[in-house]
Write a protein that holds these residues in place. Structure first.
Motif, short mmCIF file in Angstrom:
data_model
loop_
_atom_site.label_atom_id
_atom_site.label_comp_id
_atom_site.label_asym_id
_atom_site.label_seq_id
_atom_site.Cartn_x
_atom_site.Cartn_y
_atom_site.Cartn_z
N ILE A 1 99.67 16.45 50.98
CA ILE A 1 98.38 16.39 51.65
C ILE A 1 98.43 17.27 52.90
O ILE A 1 99.36 17.15 53.70
CB ILE A 1 98.04 14.95 52.08
CG1 ILE A 1 97.96 14.03 50.84
CG2 ILE A 1 96.75 14.90 52.89
CD1 ILE A 1 97.88 12.54 51.18
N ALA A 2 97.45 18.14 53.05
CA ALA A 2 97.29 18.88 54.30
C ALA A 2 96.23 18.14 55.10
O ALA A 2 95.12 17.89 54.60
CB ALA A 2 96.85 20.32 54.04
N LEU B 1 95.87 17.85 48.09
CA LEU B 1 94.66 17.28 48.69
C LEU B 1 94.57 17.73 50.15
O LEU B 1 95.58 17.72 50.86
CB LEU B 1 94.73 15.75 48.60
CG LEU B 1 93.52 14.96 49.06
CD1 LEU B 1 93.33 13.76 48.15
CD2 LEU B 1 93.69 14.48 50.48
N VAL B 2 93.37 18.11 50.57
CA VAL B 2 93.11 18.44 51.97
C VAL B 2 92.29 17.30 52.56
O VAL B 2 91.18 17.03 52.12
CB VAL B 2 92.37 19.79 52.11
CG1 VAL B 2 92.01 20.05 53.56
CG2 VAL B 2 93.22 20.92 51.54
N ASP B 3 92.88 16.59 53.52
CA ASP B 3 92.25 15.45 54.19
C ASP B 3 91.60 15.97 55.47
O ASP B 3 92.29 16.51 56.34
CB ASP B 3 93.31 14.40 54.49
CG ASP B 3 92.73 13.09 54.97
OD1 ASP B 3 91.50 12.96 55.07
OD2 ASP B 3 93.53 12.17 55.26
N ILE B 4 90.27 15.82 55.57
CA ILE B 4 89.51 16.46 56.65
C ILE B 4 89.11 15.46 57.73
O ILE B 4 88.25 14.60 57.51
CB ILE B 4 88.27 17.17 56.07
CG1 ILE B 4 88.69 18.18 55.00
CG2 ILE B 4 87.47 17.84 57.19
CD1 ILE B 4 87.53 18.81 54.24
N VAL C 1 86.16 13.72 47.57
CA VAL C 1 85.88 12.37 48.04
C VAL C 1 85.26 12.54 49.41
O VAL C 1 85.70 13.36 50.21
CB VAL C 1 87.17 11.52 48.13
CG1 VAL C 1 86.88 10.15 48.71
CG2 VAL C 1 87.82 11.39 46.76
N MET C 2 84.22 11.77 49.67
CA MET C 2 83.48 11.93 50.92
C MET C 2 83.21 10.56 51.55
O MET C 2 82.94 9.60 50.84
CB MET C 2 82.15 12.65 50.61
CG MET C 2 81.55 13.36 51.77
SD MET C 2 80.33 14.65 51.33
CE MET C 2 79.44 14.03 49.95
N ASN C 3 83.30 10.51 52.88
CA ASN C 3 82.96 9.31 53.65
C ASN C 3 83.86 8.11 53.28
O ASN C 3 83.39 6.99 53.18
CB ASN C 3 81.48 8.97 53.48
CG ASN C 3 81.00 7.95 54.49
OD1 ASN C 3 81.52 7.84 55.59
ND2 ASN C 3 80.00 7.18 54.11
N ARG C 4 85.15 8.40 53.10
CA ARG C 4 86.12 7.35 52.81
C ARG C 4 87.42 7.68 53.52
O ARG C 4 87.64 8.81 53.91
CB ARG C 4 86.40 7.24 51.31
CG ARG C 4 85.22 6.71 50.51
CD ARG C 4 85.59 6.63 49.05
NE ARG C 4 84.44 6.29 48.24
CZ ARG C 4 84.30 5.15 47.59
NH1 ARG C 4 85.24 4.23 47.65
NH2 ARG C 4 83.23 4.92 46.87
N CYS C 5 88.30 6.69 53.62
CA CYS C 5 89.60 6.88 54.25
C CYS C 5 90.71 6.42 53.30
O CYS C 5 90.65 5.28 52.80
CB CYS C 5 89.68 6.11 55.57
SG CYS C 5 91.28 6.28 56.38
N PRO C 6 91.71 7.27 53.05
CA PRO C 6 92.78 6.83 52.13
C PRO C 6 93.57 5.64 52.67
O PRO C 6 94.10 4.86 51.88
CB PRO C 6 93.67 8.08 52.00
CG PRO C 6 93.34 8.93 53.18
CD PRO C 6 91.91 8.63 53.54
#
Length: 143
Positions: free
Chosen positions: A19-20, A76-79, A124-129
């Motif tokens: 994950i970046a 996966l790119v976590d923004i 995936v949008m508006n969520r947190c892993p």
């Protein structure tokens, strides 16, 4: 259309290894700092990206200035950026060959999501892993 079904989100998390994290912070008070630590505890390799602190380290990982500098495949790119500038990050993720983009809580950019999906990325949008992993019962990543 961004992933919304639990099964699809769970599969993405199971398939992800690297994950970046865009907008990673070295400040323990920031959510990105805590989420990065959690993801590492779950066995993911998390590569922090933040041009303001590039060259430093967060949780033992070197901080890069931009996605195109990383040089390893990104699942996966976590923004962790606001919705207005998330589009630039999504475009960088497409260019870097990422397999998916994940926009954090309150990060919603429909146009960027559409561009990512058109390029073959999962969104995936508006969520947190950090919330989704325990909620969905995703086991730690095996190395």
């Amino acid at each position: 259309m961004p992933l919304t079904r639990d099964e699809d989100i769970a599969q993405l998390l199971r398939d992800t290894r690297t994950i970046a994290m865009i907008g990673a912070s070295d400040n323990p008070e920031r959510a990105s700092y805590r989420v990065m630590a959690f993801l590492q505890q779950q066995g993911y390799r998390v590569i922090p990206v933040n041009p303001q602190i590039a060259g430093e380290h967060i949780h033992g990982e070197f901080v890069w200035a931009s996605l195109d500098q990383i040089g390893v495949p990104i699942d996966l790119v976590d923004i962790f950026r606001n919705s207005a500038v998330a589009g630039d990050t999504v475009d960088a993720a497409i260019k870097a060959g990422a397999k998916a983009v994940w926009m954090q809580l309150d990060v919603i950019n429909e146009a960027a999501a559409a561009r990512a999906e058109a390029a073959g990325l999962k969104v995936v949008m508006n969520r947190c892993p950090k919330i989704e992993i325990p909620r969905l019962g995703i086991p730690p990543v095996e190395s």
